[in-house]
Design a protein around this motif. Sequence first.
Motif, PDB file in Angstrom:
ATOM      1  N   ARG A 275      17.560   2.363 -57.621  1.00 36.40           N
ATOM      2  CA  ARG A 275      18.486   2.626 -58.730  1.00 36.40           C
ATOM      3  C   ARG A 275      17.863   2.288 -60.082  1.00 36.40           C
ATOM      4  O   ARG A 275      18.507   1.740 -60.968  1.00 36.40           O
ATOM      5  CB  ARG A 275      19.794   1.867 -58.523  1.00 36.40           C
ATOM      6  N   GLN A 276      16.595   2.622 -60.228  1.00 34.91           N
ATOM      7  CA  GLN A 276      15.862   2.329 -61.459  1.00 34.91           C
ATOM      8  C   GLN A 276      16.074   3.458 -62.471  1.00 34.91           C
ATOM      9  O   GLN A 276      15.133   4.140 -62.880  1.00 34.91           O
ATOM     10  CB  GLN A 276      14.368   2.139 -61.143  1.00 34.91           C
TER      11      GLN A 276
ATOM     12  N   VAL B 143      18.845 -12.776 -64.052  1.00 37.77           N
ATOM     13  CA  VAL B 143      19.845 -11.764 -63.737  1.00 37.77           C
ATOM     14  C   VAL B 143      19.105 -10.455 -63.554  1.00 37.77           C
ATOM     15  O   VAL B 143      18.379 -10.016 -64.455  1.00 37.77           O
ATOM     16  CB  VAL B 143      20.892 -11.620 -64.860  1.00 37.77           C
ATOM     17  N   VAL B 144      19.222  -9.814 -62.398  1.00 35.96           N
ATOM     18  CA  VAL B 144      18.600  -8.513 -62.174  1.00 35.96           C
ATOM     19  C   VAL B 144      19.673  -7.437 -62.282  1.00 35.96           C
ATOM     20  O   VAL B 144      20.823  -7.635 -61.865  1.00 35.96           O
ATOM     21  CB  VAL B 144      17.884  -8.421 -60.811  1.00 35.96           C
ATOM     22  N   ALA B 145      19.299  -6.294 -62.852  1.00 38.76           N
ATOM     23  CA  ALA B 145      20.247  -5.195 -63.017  1.00 38.76           C
ATOM     24  C   ALA B 145      20.236  -4.242 -61.835  1.00 38.76           C
ATOM     25  O   ALA B 145      21.240  -3.587 -61.549  1.00 38.76           O
ATOM     26  CB  ALA B 145      19.927  -4.428 -64.295  1.00 38.76           C
ATOM     27  N   ALA B 146      19.104  -4.137 -61.146  1.00 32.62           N
ATOM     28  CA  ALA B 146      18.969  -3.164 -60.068  1.00 32.62           C
ATOM     29  C   ALA B 146      18.337  -3.827 -58.845  1.00 32.62           C
ATOM     30  O   ALA B 146      17.563  -4.781 -58.983  1.00 32.62           O
ATOM     31  CB  ALA B 146      18.102  -1.990 -60.531  1.00 32.62           C
ATOM     32  N   PRO B 147      18.679  -3.352 -57.645  1.00 24.16           N
ATOM     33  CA  PRO B 147      19.537  -2.201 -57.369  1.00 24.16           C
ATOM     34  C   PRO B 147      21.017  -2.451 -57.628  1.00 24.16           C
ATOM     35  O   PRO B 147      21.799  -1.507 -57.692  1.00 24.16           O
ATOM     36  CB  PRO B 147      19.287  -1.920 -55.888  1.00 24.16           C
ATOM     37  N   TYR B 148      21.406  -3.736 -57.795  1.00 27.80           N
ATOM     38  CA  TYR B 148      22.771  -4.056 -58.193  1.00 27.80           C
ATOM     39  C   TYR B 148      22.744  -5.382 -58.928  1.00 27.80           C
ATOM     40  O   TYR B 148      21.969  -6.275 -58.564  1.00 27.80           O
ATOM     41  CB  TYR B 148      23.697  -4.143 -56.964  1.00 27.80           C
TER      42      TYR B 148
ATOM     43  N   LEU C  30      22.770   9.741 -69.241  1.00 28.88           N
ATOM     44  CA  LEU C  30      22.658   8.366 -69.729  1.00 28.88           C
ATOM     45  C   LEU C  30      23.094   8.241 -71.183  1.00 28.88           C
ATOM     46  O   LEU C  30      22.965   7.170 -71.776  1.00 28.88           O
ATOM     47  CB  LEU C  30      21.221   7.870 -69.554  1.00 28.88           C
ATOM     48  N   GLY C  31      23.595   9.339 -71.755  1.00 26.22           N
ATOM     49  CA  GLY C  31      24.078   9.292 -73.127  1.00 26.22           C
ATOM     50  C   GLY C  31      22.985   9.632 -74.127  1.00 26.22           C
ATOM     51  O   GLY C  31      21.899  10.096 -73.772  1.00 26.22           O
TER      52      GLY C  31
ATOM     53  N   ALA D 137      26.737   4.400 -62.278  1.00 26.91           N
ATOM     54  CA  ALA D 137      27.961   4.051 -62.995  1.00 26.91           C
ATOM     55  C   ALA D 137      28.489   2.691 -62.537  1.00 26.91           C
ATOM     56  O   ALA D 137      28.960   1.883 -63.360  1.00 26.91           O
ATOM     57  CB  ALA D 137      29.014   5.127 -62.786  1.00 26.91           C
ATOM     58  N   ALA D 138      28.383   2.412 -61.237  1.00 24.90           N
ATOM     59  CA  ALA D 138      28.831   1.119 -60.717  1.00 24.90           C
ATOM     60  C   ALA D 138      27.956  -0.017 -61.225  1.00 24.90           C
ATOM     61  O   ALA D 138      28.456  -1.109 -61.525  1.00 24.90           O
ATOM     62  CB  ALA D 138      28.838   1.150 -59.189  1.00 24.90           C
ATOM     63  N   VAL D 139      26.648   0.229 -61.336  1.00 28.60           N
ATOM     64  CA  VAL D 139      25.732  -0.780 -61.875  1.00 28.60           C
ATOM     65  C   VAL D 139      26.116  -1.111 -63.313  1.00 28.60           C
ATOM     66  O   VAL D 139      26.144  -2.282 -63.715  1.00 28.60           O
ATOM     67  CB  VAL D 139      24.271  -0.285 -61.797  1.00 28.60           C
ATOM     68  N   ARG D 140      26.398  -0.092 -64.107  1.00 26.84           N
ATOM     69  CA  ARG D 140      26.768  -0.331 -65.504  1.00 26.84           C
ATOM     70  C   ARG D 140      28.016  -1.212 -65.604  1.00 26.84           C
ATOM     71  O   ARG D 140      28.037  -2.194 -66.350  1.00 26.84           O
ATOM     72  CB  ARG D 140      27.006   1.000 -66.224  1.00 26.84           C
TER      73      ARG D 140
END
Length: 400
Positions: free
Chosen positions: A199-200, A382-387, A21-22, A279-282
């Motif tokens: 994908r949390q 706006v939700v980030a996960a699962p997508y 995750l950097g 990576a796709a979520v980002r």
Amino acid sequence: MKKLKACRSCGSGELMNFLSLGRIPLSSILSSDQLTTPEERGSLEVAFCRRCSLVQLAGDTLESPRPAPLPWAEGLLEGLPNSHRIGPRTVVVALEGSHPALLHQFVEEGASVLYLEPHPGQARAASGKGIHIREEAFNRSYAKALLDEGIQAEVILANQLPAHSSDLNGLIEGLAALLDPGGVAVLELSYVRALLEARQFGHFAHHRLHYFSVHALHQLASRHGLRLLALEEPAAGYLRYFLGKNQPTETLVDRYLEKEQQLGLTDSTYYLEFASHVAAVREALVALLTELRARGQRVAAFGANSYCMTLLNYVGLGREVIDFVVDEDTSTHGRFLAGVHIPIHVAKKLLEARPDYLLLGYLPDELPAALEAYLQGGGRLVVAAPYPNILKSLIMQPDR
């Protein structure tokens, strides 16, 4: 801080780093005077052990903070297996992070409770008649000291300690030594399968070292002469485990183990696929939010916590996209989210500023009243996960 070279559970070198995750800030919140000084960051990397299946941090780690009592722990008394009902002669040893209300329930049932809590504030919160408190941390050597005193526990509350302990085998060895032959040790841990399926990835943090599947805990317990007797789900995303020595195992344990095998949680491919999903979520979240800003829409975020901090730092979104963060914790107000330096406000700021969209790293079970009012006034989530997706209500319905 040390880099991981071998699995903390089985000691093998069969680790596969599957997610990076950097360099993420080591603290979640900054005061205004900290904005001008360099932030300490650490590499947030996650590995999977091919031998024992334990998911664990492989990058920089922090000394773990005190594990907080879980809010649903009071229901444990009713969930104990029938063979471990509490009575007047029951000896209970509670380790740090135990819920004070639960300890008082044990006392009310007549049990003798010894609470090992090295943090004075938490120890004081549990003080009361019938609870014997020692400001000591539990480990294998202290387990031996208790045995030398003639103390052996019929119930041990180990709570979330396996997720935080840097000496994982020492902890479990101590539990096995202190536990009565017919006793039960109780653990409450976040379930890695639930985390990965949703994908949390923001739940990975420098201070939480281990993320257990049922298979990984079964392997660890067996290595020290303990058996996974039973399990239950006290809350979404968590499992409560009951460990013993010679008692029979409930069929639910076998079903969980079989299901994990079928899904691939014991194989490295599962974790590599998870990393590709992250990576796709980002990419999708950056595209969505930058498009909204390009259209002149204002965006805020919910949650001044390590989850939101990790999410925004990994994705790379700061004040150029997110105007502010809201949170109910008053200690965060007037401060800033680390790394991205987004200001934090009280939740009612939503009703004053009326941003067009509110980013949630995840959809909580309940939203504060101010957020409900914000939605009723036309605000969108706006939700980030699962997508990444735009929702038109608290129900998971995309805004088409």
